[in-house]
Design a protein around this motif. Structure first.
Motif, PDB file in Angstrom:
ATOM      1  N   LEU A  12     -11.373  16.346 -41.471  1.00 53.71           N
ATOM      2  CA  LEU A  12     -10.444  15.749 -40.510  1.00 53.71           C
ATOM      3  C   LEU A  12      -9.306  15.015 -41.211  1.00 53.71           C
ATOM      4  O   LEU A  12      -8.128  15.150 -40.823  1.00 53.71           O
ATOM      5  CB  LEU A  12     -11.191  14.794 -39.578  1.00 53.71           C
ATOM      6  CG  LEU A  12     -12.176  15.454 -38.603  1.00 53.71           C
ATOM      7  CD1 LEU A  12     -13.026  14.386 -37.924  1.00 53.71           C
ATOM      8  CD2 LEU A  12     -11.450  16.309 -37.588  1.00 53.71           C
ATOM      9  N   ALA A  13      -9.635  14.247 -42.241  1.00 50.94           N
ATOM     10  CA  ALA A  13      -8.610  13.494 -42.968  1.00 50.94           C
ATOM     11  C   ALA A  13      -7.637  14.425 -43.677  1.00 50.94           C
ATOM     12  O   ALA A  13      -6.417  14.215 -43.641  1.00 50.94           O
ATOM     13  CB  ALA A  13      -9.272  12.548 -43.975  1.00 50.94           C
ATOM     14  N   MET A  14      -8.157  15.471 -44.303  1.00 50.08           N
ATOM     15  CA  MET A  14      -7.294  16.397 -45.028  1.00 50.08           C
ATOM     16  C   MET A  14      -6.429  17.212 -44.078  1.00 50.08           C
ATOM     17  O   MET A  14      -5.259  17.471 -44.372  1.00 50.08           O
ATOM     18  CB  MET A  14      -8.122  17.281 -45.958  1.00 50.08           C
ATOM     19  CG  MET A  14      -8.735  16.498 -47.119  1.00 50.08           C
ATOM     20  SD  MET A  14      -9.603  17.544 -48.307  1.00 50.08           S
ATOM     21  CE  MET A  14      -8.200  18.263 -49.176  1.00 50.08           C
ATOM     22  N   GLY A  18      -2.216  17.466 -43.733  1.00 52.47           N
ATOM     23  CA  GLY A  18      -1.529  18.733 -43.926  1.00 52.47           C
ATOM     24  C   GLY A  18      -2.035  19.599 -45.068  1.00 52.47           C
ATOM     25  O   GLY A  18      -1.337  20.531 -45.482  1.00 52.47           O
ATOM     26  N   TYR A  19      -3.241  19.354 -45.561  1.00 55.65           N
ATOM     27  CA  TYR A  19      -3.793  20.190 -46.621  1.00 55.65           C
ATOM     28  C   TYR A  19      -4.124  21.576 -46.072  1.00 55.65           C
ATOM     29  O   TYR A  19      -4.445  21.726 -44.899  1.00 55.65           O
ATOM     30  CB  TYR A  19      -5.054  19.552 -47.211  1.00 55.65           C
ATOM     31  CG  TYR A  19      -4.775  18.377 -48.109  1.00 55.65           C
ATOM     32  CD1 TYR A  19      -4.655  18.554 -49.487  1.00 55.65           C
ATOM     33  CD2 TYR A  19      -4.631  17.097 -47.593  1.00 55.65           C
ATOM     34  CE1 TYR A  19      -4.402  17.468 -50.316  1.00 55.65           C
ATOM     35  CE2 TYR A  19      -4.363  16.012 -48.413  1.00 55.65           C
ATOM     36  CZ  TYR A  19      -4.253  16.205 -49.775  1.00 55.65           C
ATOM     37  OH  TYR A  19      -3.991  15.149 -50.592  1.00 55.65           O
ATOM     38  N   GLU A  21      -6.318  25.166 -45.746  1.00 56.09           N
ATOM     39  CA  GLU A  21      -7.757  25.469 -45.671  1.00 56.09           C
ATOM     40  C   GLU A  21      -8.327  25.711 -47.060  1.00 56.09           C
ATOM     41  O   GLU A  21      -9.448  25.279 -47.362  1.00 56.09           O
ATOM     42  CB  GLU A  21      -7.995  26.689 -44.786  1.00 56.09           C
ATOM     43  CG  GLU A  21      -9.464  27.009 -44.621  1.00 56.09           C
ATOM     44  CD  GLU A  21      -9.747  28.158 -43.679  1.00 56.09           C
ATOM     45  OE1 GLU A  21     -10.862  28.703 -43.756  1.00 56.09           O
ATOM     46  OE2 GLU A  21      -8.862  28.512 -42.873  1.00 56.09           O
ATOM     47  N   GLU A  22      -7.584  26.370 -47.917  1.00 58.34           N
ATOM     48  CA  GLU A  22      -8.045  26.628 -49.287  1.00 58.34           C
ATOM     49  C   GLU A  22      -8.283  25.321 -50.038  1.00 58.34           C
ATOM     50  O   GLU A  22      -9.296  25.176 -50.735  1.00 58.34           O
ATOM     51  CB  GLU A  22      -7.019  27.484 -50.029  1.00 58.34           C
ATOM     52  CG  GLU A  22      -7.422  27.832 -51.450  1.00 58.34           C
ATOM     53  CD  GLU A  22      -6.373  28.683 -52.170  1.00 58.34           C
ATOM     54  OE1 GLU A  22      -6.469  28.753 -53.403  1.00 58.34           O
ATOM     55  OE2 GLU A  22      -5.487  29.245 -51.511  1.00 58.34           O
ATOM     56  N   GLN A  23      -7.367  24.376 -49.913  1.00 61.14           N
ATOM     57  CA  GLN A  23      -7.524  23.082 -50.575  1.00 61.14           C
ATOM     58  C   GLN A  23      -8.734  22.332 -50.028  1.00 61.14           C
ATOM     59  O   GLN A  23      -9.494  21.729 -50.788  1.00 61.14           O
ATOM     60  CB  GLN A  23      -6.263  22.241 -50.403  1.00 61.14           C
ATOM     61  CG  GLN A  23      -5.070  22.762 -51.169  1.00 61.14           C
ATOM     62  CD  GLN A  23      -3.792  22.053 -50.783  1.00 61.14           C
ATOM     63  OE1 GLN A  23      -3.503  21.838 -49.604  1.00 61.14           O
ATOM     64  NE2 GLN A  23      -3.005  21.686 -51.791  1.00 61.14           N
ATOM     65  N   ILE A  24      -8.914  22.392 -48.722  1.00 59.19           N
ATOM     66  CA  ILE A  24     -10.044  21.707 -48.094  1.00 59.19           C
ATOM     67  C   ILE A  24     -11.353  22.317 -48.562  1.00 59.19           C
ATOM     68  O   ILE A  24     -12.305  21.602 -48.901  1.00 59.19           O
ATOM     69  CB  ILE A  24      -9.915  21.752 -46.553  1.00 59.19           C
ATOM     70  CG1 ILE A  24      -8.701  20.928 -46.110  1.00 59.19           C
ATOM     71  CG2 ILE A  24     -11.191  21.241 -45.888  1.00 59.19           C
ATOM     72  CD1 ILE A  24      -8.337  21.083 -44.638  1.00 59.19           C
ATOM     73  N   ARG A  25     -11.420  23.632 -48.623  1.00 61.53           N
ATOM     74  CA  ARG A  25     -12.652  24.298 -49.070  1.00 61.53           C
ATOM     75  C   ARG A  25     -12.967  23.976 -50.531  1.00 61.53           C
ATOM     76  O   ARG A  25     -14.133  23.858 -50.918  1.00 61.53           O
ATOM     77  CB  ARG A  25     -12.569  25.798 -48.834  1.00 61.53           C
ATOM     78  CG  ARG A  25     -12.558  26.127 -47.351  1.00 61.53           C
ATOM     79  CD  ARG A  25     -13.040  27.522 -47.044  1.00 61.53           C
ATOM     80  NE  ARG A  25     -12.976  27.781 -45.622  1.00 61.53           N
ATOM     81  CZ  ARG A  25     -13.924  27.442 -44.745  1.00 61.53           C
ATOM     82  NH1 ARG A  25     -14.993  26.814 -45.164  1.00 61.53           N
ATOM     83  NH2 ARG A  25     -13.804  27.736 -43.471  1.00 61.53           N
ATOM     84  N   GLU A  26     -11.933  23.819 -51.349  1.00 67.02           N
ATOM     85  CA  GLU A  26     -12.142  23.445 -52.749  1.00 67.02           C
ATOM     86  C   GLU A  26     -12.778  22.058 -52.836  1.00 67.02           C
ATOM     87  O   GLU A  26     -13.731  21.845 -53.603  1.00 67.02           O
ATOM     88  CB  GLU A  26     -10.804  23.468 -53.486  1.00 67.02           C
ATOM     89  CG  GLU A  26     -10.932  23.212 -54.972  1.00 67.02           C
ATOM     90  CD  GLU A  26      -9.598  23.332 -55.694  1.00 67.02           C
ATOM     91  OE1 GLU A  26      -9.447  22.641 -56.719  1.00 67.02           O
ATOM     92  OE2 GLU A  26      -8.725  24.093 -55.242  1.00 67.02           O
ATOM     93  N   ILE A  27     -12.274  21.120 -52.063  1.00 64.71           N
ATOM     94  CA  ILE A  27     -12.834  19.772 -52.061  1.00 64.71           C
ATOM     95  C   ILE A  27     -14.237  19.773 -51.450  1.00 64.71           C
ATOM     96  O   ILE A  27     -15.130  19.066 -51.921  1.00 64.71           O
ATOM     97  CB  ILE A  27     -11.908  18.790 -51.308  1.00 64.71           C
ATOM     98  CG1 ILE A  27     -10.547  18.696 -52.012  1.00 64.71           C
ATOM     99  CG2 ILE A  27     -12.534  17.410 -51.190  1.00 64.71           C
ATOM    100  CD1 ILE A  27     -10.597  18.275 -53.465  1.00 64.71           C
ATOM    101  N   GLU A  28     -14.444  20.590 -50.425  1.00 69.53           N
ATOM    102  CA  GLU A  28     -15.778  20.700 -49.830  1.00 69.53           C
ATOM    103  C   GLU A  28     -16.801  21.132 -50.885  1.00 69.53           C
ATOM    104  O   GLU A  28     -17.888  20.563 -50.992  1.00 69.53           O
ATOM    105  CB  GLU A  28     -15.765  21.703 -48.683  1.00 69.53           C
ATOM    106  CG  GLU A  28     -17.134  21.936 -48.074  1.00 69.53           C
ATOM    107  CD  GLU A  28     -17.170  23.095 -47.100  1.00 69.53           C
ATOM    108  OE1 GLU A  28     -18.128  23.136 -46.314  1.00 69.53           O
ATOM    109  OE2 GLU A  28     -16.279  23.953 -47.123  1.00 69.53           O
TER     110      GLU A  28
END
Length: 50
Positions: A12-14, A18-19, A21-28
């Motif tokens: 939610l924060a990312m 404006g991050y 999906e690829e960036q979010i999945r990397e952090i996940e």
């Protein structure tokens, strides 16, 4: 809090910032790894020392 809830907050924060999906999945992936390697107490200590 469950791991899923913590990751949900991160998503939610990312998304809000404006991050992609690829960036979010990397952090996940990184979060899941750290959740396996560190205790909840170690995570709390890291947050307090940040």
């Amino acid at each position: 809090m469950t791991n899923q809830s913590a990751i949900g907050y991160m998503i939610l924060a990312m998304q809000r910032k404006g991050y992609t999906e690829e960036q979010i999945r990397e952090i996940e992936g990184s979060m899941l790894y750290m959740m396996d390697m560190k205790t909840e107490e170690e995570a709390t200590q890291a947050y307090r020392q940040f």
